[in-house]
Every structure is written in C-alpha cells, then in structure tokens.
Design a protein around this motif. Structure first.
Motif, short mmCIF file in Angstrom:
data_model
loop_
_atom_site.label_atom_id
_atom_site.label_comp_id
_atom_site.label_asym_id
_atom_site.label_seq_id
_atom_site.Cartn_x
_atom_site.Cartn_y
_atom_site.Cartn_z
N GLY A 264 -10.83 19.54 -2.62
CA GLY A 264 -9.99 18.89 -1.62
C GLY A 264 -9.34 17.63 -2.13
O GLY A 264 -9.12 17.47 -3.33
N ILE A 265 -9.08 16.69 -1.23
CA ILE A 265 -8.25 15.54 -1.60
C ILE A 265 -8.92 14.61 -2.61
O ILE A 265 -8.24 13.87 -3.30
N HIS A 266 -10.25 14.62 -2.68
CA HIS A 266 -10.94 13.74 -3.63
C HIS A 266 -11.28 14.44 -4.94
O HIS A 266 -12.05 13.90 -5.74
N PHE A 267 -10.75 15.65 -5.14
CA PHE A 267 -11.05 16.38 -6.38
C PHE A 267 -10.86 15.43 -7.57
O PHE A 267 -9.87 14.69 -7.65
N CYS A 268 -11.82 15.47 -8.48
CA CYS A 268 -11.89 14.51 -9.59
C CYS A 268 -10.56 14.35 -10.32
O CYS A 268 -10.04 15.30 -10.91
N ILE A 269 -10.06 13.14 -10.31
CA ILE A 269 -8.79 12.86 -10.98
C ILE A 269 -8.97 12.88 -12.50
O ILE A 269 -8.01 13.09 -13.25
N GLY A 270 -10.22 12.71 -12.94
CA GLY A 270 -10.51 12.67 -14.38
C GLY A 270 -10.94 14.00 -14.96
O GLY A 270 -11.28 14.07 -16.14
N ALA A 271 -10.91 15.08 -14.14
CA ALA A 271 -11.39 16.38 -14.63
C ALA A 271 -10.69 16.82 -15.93
O ALA A 271 -11.35 17.25 -16.88
N PRO A 272 -9.35 16.68 -16.02
CA PRO A 272 -8.71 17.11 -17.27
C PRO A 272 -9.20 16.30 -18.47
O PRO A 272 -9.36 16.85 -19.57
N LEU A 273 -9.47 15.01 -18.27
CA LEU A 273 -9.95 14.18 -19.37
C LEU A 273 -11.38 14.59 -19.76
O LEU A 273 -11.70 14.73 -20.95
N ALA A 274 -12.23 14.79 -18.76
CA ALA A 274 -13.62 15.18 -19.04
C ALA A 274 -13.65 16.51 -19.79
O ALA A 274 -14.39 16.68 -20.77
N ARG A 275 -12.83 17.45 -19.34
CA ARG A 275 -12.79 18.78 -20.00
C ARG A 275 -12.29 18.65 -21.44
O ARG A 275 -12.82 19.28 -22.35
N LEU A 276 -11.26 17.81 -21.63
CA LEU A 276 -10.71 17.62 -22.97
C LEU A 276 -11.76 16.99 -23.89
O LEU A 276 -11.98 17.44 -25.03
N GLU A 277 -12.43 15.95 -23.40
CA GLU A 277 -13.46 15.29 -24.23
C GLU A 277 -14.58 16.27 -24.57
O GLU A 277 -15.05 16.31 -25.71
N LEU B 75 -4.52 6.16 3.82
CA LEU B 75 -4.55 5.21 2.71
C LEU B 75 -4.84 5.92 1.38
O LEU B 75 -4.29 5.59 0.35
N HIS B 76 -5.73 6.93 1.46
CA HIS B 76 -6.10 7.65 0.25
C HIS B 76 -4.88 8.32 -0.40
O HIS B 76 -4.69 8.24 -1.61
N ASN B 77 -4.02 8.95 0.44
CA ASN B 77 -2.84 9.66 -0.11
C ASN B 77 -1.96 8.69 -0.87
O ASN B 77 -1.50 8.99 -1.97
N LYS B 78 -1.75 7.52 -0.27
CA LYS B 78 -0.84 6.54 -0.88
C LYS B 78 -1.40 6.08 -2.23
O LYS B 78 -0.71 6.08 -3.24
N MET B 79 -2.67 5.75 -2.19
CA MET B 79 -3.34 5.23 -3.38
C MET B 79 -3.40 6.29 -4.50
O MET B 79 -3.15 6.02 -5.67
N ARG B 80 -3.72 7.52 -4.09
CA ARG B 80 -3.86 8.59 -5.10
C ARG B 80 -2.51 8.87 -5.76
O ARG B 80 -2.44 9.13 -6.95
N LYS B 81 -1.44 8.81 -4.92
CA LYS B 81 -0.10 9.03 -5.46
C LYS B 81 0.22 7.96 -6.50
O LYS B 81 0.72 8.25 -7.58
N LEU B 82 -0.10 6.73 -6.14
CA LEU B 82 0.18 5.62 -7.06
C LEU B 82 -0.55 5.78 -8.38
O LEU B 82 0.03 5.63 -9.45
N VAL B 83 -1.85 6.09 -8.30
CA VAL B 83 -2.60 6.16 -9.56
C VAL B 83 -2.25 7.42 -10.34
O VAL B 83 -2.30 7.43 -11.56
N SER B 84 -1.84 8.48 -9.62
CA SER B 84 -1.46 9.71 -10.33
C SER B 84 -0.23 9.47 -11.19
O SER B 84 -0.03 10.12 -12.21
#
Ligand code: HEM
Length: 403
Positions: free
Chosen positions: A348-361, A87-96
């Motif tokens: 791994g698979i839960h690596f922060c999806i917001g890391a690029p935003l946090a780094r940019l901010e 389920l995680h793969n499907k969801m992560r793909k969608l939000v990505s």
C-alpha cells in the motif's frame, strides 16, 4: 515446524511472533500487553491497504506518561512512516522526486566498489564476520554517501542506532516496566543525537548546496512548497535508520539461508539468475522488519474478530509471510516459488521506498561473495547471534569460514 540446525542456534526463538502464536491464528488480542497481533496474510494486507481505518500515527495511543517531555509533532514531521494521507501523499511525492529509480540504479558500481573494499580490508585468513566486515558497513556507507553525510562517521551512527534498537523489551501499552522505561529513554537519546547531527548537515546544505540527496531534499518542491528544516531532518533520519539496519539483516539472512539450505547454495552459485529469487525468498523466510504498527480509527471487523476503535495493531509481516493460505509449504525455503507475494517490504501507500536499493545491494553483494569465496560456511563453535529486538529478524553476528 521441523527442527533444523538453525533452531539449535536459537533462530526461531529470535522470531518473537512464533512465541505463543497458535497454528492458523489470524488476529489475536494480546490483552495483557494492550494490543492486537495480526498474523494472517490477507488480514495483514487488508490493514496495510486501508490507511483511513488503520492509521500509521500510532503515537496518539501512547499514554502521555510513557513519553518524557518531547514534542511529538516536531519529531514526526517528515517521518513518512508515521504520516497518514493527505500529508503522507505530499511528502512521499516530494521525496520520490529526490530518490528516483535512476538515483538508485546509478549506485550499482559504487556498491560493487565498496563491497570489494570491505572484503579486501577483512583480510584473507579464511574467516569473515559477515555483519561487521560487510553487511553492516555496506548499506551505511551507501546511504550516508547518497545523503551526503561523511561515511567515516558511521561509528557514530552505529552507536546511536544501537541505542534505538538494542532492547529485548516487547512494547506494551499497559505495563510500565522499568526495563521498558529505560529502553524508551535510551532510544530517545540515540534519536536526539542523530537528529542534531543531521540538522547541522541540513543547515550547511541550505547555505551551500552540493550534489547530494540532502541538497535535493532541501530544494525539492511540490505545488510551490518546500520541505521544512524539521521535515528534511526527520526524513533523512528515517532513511538512515530504515536504510541500513534492515539491509544488514537481509544480507546476513540470505547468507544464513544458503548455509542452512546447501542445495540452494550450490544451485545459485551455478546459476546467478537465481540470485534475485534467493533474495526474495530470504525476505519471506526471515523477514527483517518482522512487524509494523497501526492504530484503528474506528471499530472494524478483521479476520472474523471485532477490533474496537483506538487500538494498537502489530502487523506481523514475518508471520503473514508463513501463511499457508498463500504460501504452499510455508516453512520450506524455496526460491522458485512463484508468485512470492511476501509482505517484507509492506504494502500500500507505505510500501518501502528503499526496496529497489535493498534489492540492488543484496544482488551485488551476494554475487561478489560468490565470486570471491568458493564456500561460505558457519562455524560450529561460533554460532550466529540474532537481533534481540522482538520486531526484527536477523543476525547481528555471523562468523563464517570462506574456504
Ligand atoms: C518503509 C522494510 C530497506 C526506507 C518500509 C516498510 C517496510 C520496510 C516493511 C513499511 C512500513 C509500514 O508500512 O509501516 C524494509 C526492509 C528493507 C528495507 C525489509 C531491507 C531489506 C530500506 C532502505 C531504505 C528504506 C534501503 C532507504 C534507503 C524506507 C522508508 C519507508 C520504508 C523511507 C517509509 C515509506 C512510507 O512510509 O511511505 N520498509 N525496508 N527501506 N522504508 Fe524500508
């Protein structure tokens, strides 16, 4: 560990993982609390990279009587953090698809504008309370605008989020303390208010699409399937929560690290190419999200210890980031360490999806602070205050002089 100015402020006391941890300890059974602490870097990576053995769905271990009448399935749908494959793969793909690198990169001018706006509003009396004046509002405004909810409602989010995190109670699977029960109830209250609020916005986007992330989430499709209302609401909820309190701490921690390491303050002001490594080292040295939780699905050997099935693990990424098997002189703040394989954003698979935003901010805000103020210094009579939640490392008040 050497004593520094930061110790006298209680910085190290605020780092829960340091309490009771023995030097060199990698995996520790906290029998009295009913869970296992993972402190070592290779061990933490092993856990985070193996979702089949170490599930993110920890709610299945929580005794039923600890949770008042709530529908866990409904609450978890769309909450990436607690989903396992597939389920995680499907969801992560969608939000990505909705939360792309371009979406993040395009935010840079807006992040700069909001930072200037906040600092203008803070006044020019030679003082800043960094958290209230910038580090809290900036990430909330950015994530709220991205989602498409009014940033002017941020006092509402703050009230709800404070209810979620303002507890010094360490989670225990065994003891049902009154404080713990009250903390759970308060936290659920905040959670419910946030879910209702976001639900209203999702319903509006279904009727009337706009140019925002909520609309993209409502419309995103993988293999002809869309996210349900619940999934969109819960994902937006995770973004709003994960997207602001952690970045608030990152900004505060980076400024604090430079205040307590003046030689680095001078160097980075003179050479702005050092801003990104300063941010990475702050993330390692004071990791905002100090611990992530997992549940074992089978008996497993970890760090020379046998951990039975159905056990809760607290993976202390903040401790792993000080492991001397991976980081030379781990208690030294050194932005030039290379590589710097810190686990502050997970692995791994839960690596922060917001890391690029946090780094940019972090990068934009620090550069603007350097441009606007020749110096930022803590005030001896007004020490910083730290988060009281044991799973977080960060300031919640950071009074500074700006000249
Ligand atoms: C996941 C830390 C900023 C959204 C994670 C995880 C960590 C983390 C450690 C992994 C959790 C786990 O493995 O269980 C941080 C830190 C941040 C930050 C330290 C700031 C300095 C953000 C931002 C956003 C965000 C700005 C969104 C805008 C998420 C989401 C996940 C996540 C959605 C779940 C990903 C998944 O499960 O696939 N974050 N985060 N985070 N983070 Fe962040």
């Amino acid at each position: 560990m050497t004593t520094t100015q930061a110790d006298t402020w209680g910085l190290h006391e605020s780092q829960f993982w340091l309490r009771g941890k023995q030097p060199g300890e990698r995996v520790h059974h906290a029998a009295e609390l009913g869970f296992w602490n993972v402190y070592g870097h290779p061990e933490a990576e092993e856990v985070l990279r193996d979702p089949a053995t170490y599930s993110s769905d920890t709610t299945r271990l929580v005794p039923k009587d600890m949770m008042p009448d709530i529908d866990l399935e409904e609450m978890q749908a769309g909450n990436l953090l607690q989903l396992d494959p597939p389920l995680h793969n499907k969801m992560r793909k969608l939000v990505s698809r909705a939360f792309t690198p371009k979406v993040v990169a395009d935010l840079e001018p807006r992040i700069a504008a909001v930072t200037h706006e906040m600092l203008d509003a803070a006044g020019g009396d030679g003082r800043l309370e960094l958290v209230e004046d910038l580090a809290y509002p900036l990430p909330v405004i950015v994530i709220a605008e991205l989602l498409g909810v009014p940033a002017s409602d941020r006092h509402l989010f703050k009230g709800w989020v404070d209810k979620l995190f303002d507890s010094s109670e360490q989670f225990s699977l065994k003891e049902q303390s009154k404080g713990r029960q009250e903390a759970v109830e308060k936290s659920l209250e905040g959670q419910q208010a946030l879910v209702e609020y976001l639900g209203q916005h999702v319903d509006e986007r279904r009727k009337q699409p706009r140019e925002d992330l909520l609309t993209k989430l409502v419309e995103a499709e993988v293999d002809g399937e869309k996210l349900t209302r619940n999934e969109v609401v819960n994902f937006a909820n995770v973004l709003l929560l994960a997207g602001h309190i952690t970045t608030t701490m990152l900004l505060g921690n980076a400024v604090l690290c430079l205040d307590t390491h003046r030689e680095w303050d001078e160097r980075v002001r003179a050479d702005r190419a050092l801003v990104p490594p300063v941010i990475e080292e702050s993330l390692r040295y004071l990791s905002p999200f100090a611990a992530v939780a997992r549940a074992t699905t089978r008996e497993v050997e970890l760090g020379g210890t046998t951990v039975p099935a159905d056990q809760m693990l607290m993976v202390w990424v903040a401790a792993a980031n000080r492991d001397d098997r991976v980081f030379a002189e781990p208690d030294t703040f050194n932005p030039l360490r290379d590589p710097n394989p810190h686990l502050a954003f997970g692995r791994g698979i839960h690596f922060c999806i917001g890391a690029p935003l946090a780094r940019l901010e972090g990068r934009v805000a620090l550069n603007i602070l350097f441009d606007r103020y020749p110096a930022l210094r803590t005030i001896p009579d007004e020490p910083p205050k730290f988060q009281i939640n044991p799973n977080m490392t960060g300031v919640r008040e950071l009074p500074l002089t700006t000249a």
